[in-house]
Design an enzyme around this catalytic site. Structure first.
Site, mmCIF file in Angstrom:
data_model
loop_
_atom_site.group_PDB
_atom_site.id
_atom_site.type_symbol
_atom_site.label_atom_id
_atom_site.label_comp_id
_atom_site.label_asym_id
_atom_site.label_seq_id
_atom_site.Cartn_x
_atom_site.Cartn_y
_atom_site.Cartn_z
ATOM 1 N N ASP A 53 0.846 -1.197 0.000
ATOM 2 C CA ASP A 53 0.000 0.000 0.000
ATOM 3 C C ASP A 53 0.880 1.245 0.000
ATOM 4 O O ASP A 53 1.444 1.615 1.028
ATOM 5 C CB ASP A 53 -0.912 -0.019 1.230
ATOM 6 C CG ASP A 53 -1.814 1.215 1.313
ATOM 7 O OD1 ASP A 53 -1.776 2.037 0.384
ATOM 8 O OD2 ASP A 53 -2.548 1.344 2.309
ATOM 9 N N GLU A 121 25.547 8.228 -18.481
ATOM 10 C CA GLU A 121 26.075 7.175 -19.342
ATOM 11 C C GLU A 121 25.905 7.518 -20.816
ATOM 12 O O GLU A 121 26.769 7.195 -21.645
ATOM 13 C CB GLU A 121 25.391 5.848 -19.008
ATOM 14 C CG GLU A 121 25.838 5.267 -17.673
ATOM 15 C CD GLU A 121 25.102 3.988 -17.310
ATOM 16 O OE1 GLU A 121 24.283 3.532 -18.139
ATOM 17 O OE2 GLU A 121 25.345 3.458 -16.212
ATOM 18 N N GLU A 123 26.196 10.326 -22.026
ATOM 19 C CA GLU A 123 27.248 11.293 -22.334
ATOM 20 C C GLU A 123 28.638 10.691 -22.135
ATOM 21 O O GLU A 123 29.642 11.398 -22.190
ATOM 22 C CB GLU A 123 27.056 12.547 -21.484
ATOM 23 C CG GLU A 123 25.720 13.212 -21.765
ATOM 24 C CD GLU A 123 25.562 14.570 -21.098
ATOM 25 O OE1 GLU A 123 26.586 15.199 -20.797
ATOM 26 O OE2 GLU A 123 24.414 14.986 -20.897
ATOM 27 N N GLU A 185 35.531 10.789 16.239
ATOM 28 C CA GLU A 185 35.560 12.121 15.618
ATOM 29 C C GLU A 185 35.847 13.200 16.673
ATOM 30 O O GLU A 185 36.180 12.907 17.807
ATOM 31 C CB GLU A 185 34.242 12.392 14.890
ATOM 32 C CG GLU A 185 34.319 12.189 13.374
ATOM 33 C CD GLU A 185 35.250 13.171 12.693
ATOM 34 O OE1 GLU A 185 35.531 14.248 13.263
ATOM 35 O OE2 GLU A 185 35.731 12.865 11.574
ATOM 36 N N GLU A 192 33.090 8.172 13.118
ATOM 37 C CA GLU A 192 33.026 8.072 11.661
ATOM 38 C C GLU A 192 33.524 6.693 11.239
ATOM 39 O O GLU A 192 34.517 6.181 11.766
ATOM 40 C CB GLU A 192 33.874 9.157 10.997
ATOM 41 C CG GLU A 192 33.870 9.106 9.465
ATOM 42 C CD GLU A 192 34.635 10.269 8.847
ATOM 43 O OE1 GLU A 192 34.420 11.423 9.289
ATOM 44 O OE2 GLU A 192 35.462 10.024 7.939
ATOM 45 N N HIS A 241 30.555 14.357 4.059
ATOM 46 C CA HIS A 241 31.363 14.806 2.938
ATOM 47 C C HIS A 241 31.301 13.746 1.842
ATOM 48 O O HIS A 241 31.444 12.557 2.122
ATOM 49 C CB HIS A 241 32.818 15.021 3.357
ATOM 50 C CG HIS A 241 32.960 15.987 4.494
ATOM 51 N ND1 HIS A 241 34.084 16.041 5.295
ATOM 52 C CD2 HIS A 241 32.127 16.940 4.967
ATOM 53 C CE1 HIS A 241 33.926 16.984 6.204
ATOM 54 N NE2 HIS A 241 32.746 17.537 6.033
ATOM 55 N N ARG A 314 39.850 23.832 4.052
ATOM 56 C CA ARG A 314 38.710 23.059 4.549
ATOM 57 C C ARG A 314 37.522 23.945 4.928
ATOM 58 O O ARG A 314 36.515 23.448 5.419
ATOM 59 C CB ARG A 314 39.136 22.182 5.728
ATOM 60 C CG ARG A 314 40.071 21.061 5.299
ATOM 61 C CD ARG A 314 40.463 20.132 6.426
ATOM 62 N NE ARG A 314 41.373 19.097 5.950
ATOM 63 C CZ ARG A 314 40.993 17.920 5.477
ATOM 64 N NH1 ARG A 314 39.715 17.622 5.426
ATOM 65 N NH2 ARG A 314 41.882 17.032 5.067
ATOM 66 N N GLU A 334 35.617 16.879 -3.421
ATOM 67 C CA GLU A 334 34.888 16.551 -2.191
ATOM 68 C C GLU A 334 33.893 17.663 -1.876
ATOM 69 O O GLU A 334 34.286 18.793 -1.595
ATOM 70 C CB GLU A 334 35.872 16.387 -1.025
ATOM 71 C CG GLU A 334 35.210 16.128 0.312
ATOM 72 C CD GLU A 334 36.175 16.258 1.485
ATOM 73 O OE1 GLU A 334 35.857 15.739 2.564
ATOM 74 O OE2 GLU A 334 37.236 16.893 1.315
ATOM 75 N N ARG A 336 31.423 19.273 0.664
ATOM 76 C CA ARG A 336 31.451 19.180 2.123
ATOM 77 C C ARG A 336 30.161 19.630 2.822
ATOM 78 O O ARG A 336 30.068 19.563 4.035
ATOM 79 C CB ARG A 336 32.629 20.014 2.645
ATOM 80 C CG ARG A 336 33.978 19.484 2.173
ATOM 81 C CD ARG A 336 35.123 20.392 2.569
ATOM 82 N NE ARG A 336 35.275 20.558 4.012
ATOM 83 C CZ ARG A 336 35.878 19.674 4.808
ATOM 84 N NH1 ARG A 336 36.380 18.558 4.303
ATOM 85 N NH2 ARG A 336 35.977 19.911 6.100
#
Length: 445
Positions: A53, A121, A123, A185, A192, A241, A314, A334, A336
């Site tokens: 459902d 894909e 492209e 961390e 992490e 990240h 950073r 990366e 963040r």
């Protein structure tokens, strides 16, 4: 679906002594949902799907069009190590959601990402991602979040959760995730665990599995695991990240590497980053989807606020990890700003399409910023044309509603549901009288 793969799964469940199978999928917010079937129903489910459902699922269908079915993806088969017994195990399969006529349901987040990856894909690209999810472990005492330990970054002696993380790592490995690192961390109670990168769909599936697994294992150890972006005032929040890269579909080589560039970035990589910088405000709601997300995106706690890029910096929104000779395939960027409360399917789809738009339009990447942007005053930010991320969920919602790319990426159905959900969340939040207001205003007014 590969008949050979289905056959392998049906053979494997016998060897694994599986008795129940959890058919898992996610709602529009990325929350795991599950329908459990006995093993004798598995072959039928793999061939014809399993009905459910959809009207009861956040962001799916209306009450008068509720019938939908789940089609298990046999590539996602895994035994859930903490459920069942040695003689009667429980397995899981991640599913795609379909309408009664067999068409993919356009509001299924997994379908949204698949569609974006097919576009890449066409492209000539394959999109890989590697997220780093941070999380907190809290004692289950009262309603106030109490960190499970007092340890800090990379601490060992005071890391009271080492044995819990060890159990998490071994369970993740059994579920098919290759763990690369595990550590404490910065904040007390914060951790992490990083797992190996893969194509974006596989990574999104693993991200959903990761959150589900860690919360279950923490509960078994008498603690609470949360991926809430900013659970405690005054300390670092939890980010996600995301390392990203494009590979050429034809030869499997990195589309991001160019040995002649200072940062070893190809034209495609620079255009991809430029596309994300251009569209980041419009897609921010997919990366940071809740009111609490914007309590994390403030200066001073390592989370990005300003829209810029750099290498050693950073404080930048997008960082370029340093190039290591011989590791050309590892060239990546990366992002963040995402946090681990996001729906990874929608987040990766939005990130990919923003980057592809930059490549198509050959957008020019602005100069990198290698200074601490948090030290810039308003005048310098204006001189360098450095914008800011949305500061509230409501602002992110307004930016999404203006973005044609956001609407086109997730489709009209999901777009309307995200807008409805965000409005409801924001309106509920702004009606609340918080403890801060009571403490600040009650004594003086």
């Amino acid at each position: 679906m590969s008949e050979n793969l289905k056959k392998k799964v049906l053979e494997q469940v016998k060897r694994d002594k599986v008795r129940l199978v959890a058919l898992q999928f996610v709602d529009i917010n990325g929350i795991v949902k599950s329908v459990t079937i006995p093993i004798h129903q598995l072959e039928s489910s793999l061939n014809q799907g399993s009905w459910f459902d959809g009207s009861s699922i956040e962001g799916f269908t209306r009450i008068y069009e509720s019938d939908m079915f789940l089609m298990p993806d046999p590539a996602t088969y895994a035994v859930v190590p903490w459920l069942g017994t040695d003689e009667e195990k429980v397995a899981r399969l991640i599913c795609d959601v379909h309408r009664p006529n067999g068409d993919p349901f356009p509001g299924d987040p997994r379908y949204v990402l698949k569609r974006a990856m097919r576009e890449a894909e066409k492209e000539g690209f394959v999109f890989n991602t590697g997220p780093e999810l941070e999380f907190f472990l809290f004692k289950q005492e009262g309603i106030k979040p109490l960190p499970q330990d007092r340890a800090g970054y990379f601490d060992l002696i005071t890391d009271d959760a080492y044995h819990i993380r060890h159990k998490m790592v071994t369970s993740l490995e059994k579920l098919g995730l290759t763990v690369e690192a595990s550590h404490h961390e910065v904040a007390p109670g914060q951790h992490e665990i990083d797992f190996e990168y893969a194509d974006a769909l596989t990574t999104a599936d693993r991200t959903v599995t990761f959150r589900y697994a860690l919360k279950s294992i923490a509960q078994d150890h008498g603690v609470y695991c949360t991926f809430m972006p900013k659970p405690i005032t005054g300390v670092n929040g939890s980010g996600m990240h995301v390392h990203q890269s494009l590979f050429h579909k034809k030869n499997g080589k990195s589309a991001f590497f160019d040995k002649k560039h200072d940062y070893k970035l190809s034209k495609a990589a620079m255009q991809f980053i430029a596309g994300q910088l251009k569209h980041i405000r419009g897609i921010c709601i997919f990366l940071s989807p809740c009111v609490n997300s914007y309590k994390r995106l403030v200066p001073g706690y390592e989370a990005p606020v300003y829209i810029c890029w750099g290498q050693v910096n950073r404080s930048a929104l997008i960082r370029i990890p340093r190039y290591t000779p011989g590791r050309e395939q590892a060239t990546r960027c990366e992002l963040r700003s995402p946090d681990p409360s996001c729906n990874p399917y929608l987040a990766f789809a939005a990130m990919l399409r923003a980057g592809l738009d930059g490549i198509r339009r050959k957008l020019k990447l602005p100069a990198p910023v290698e200074e601490n942007v948090y030290d810039f005053d308003d005048k310098k930010l204006e001189e360098m044309s450095i914008g800011m991320l949305p500061q509230t969920l409501n602002e992110a919602l307004r930016e999404m509603l203006k973005s044609d790319l956001a609407r086109d990426t997730i489709g009209e159905h999901a777009f309307k549901e995200i807008a409805r959900s965000a409005r409801a969340q924001w309106n509920d939040f702004r009606h609340q009288v918080t403890p801060w207001e009571i403490e600040t205003y009650l004594p003086i007014y």
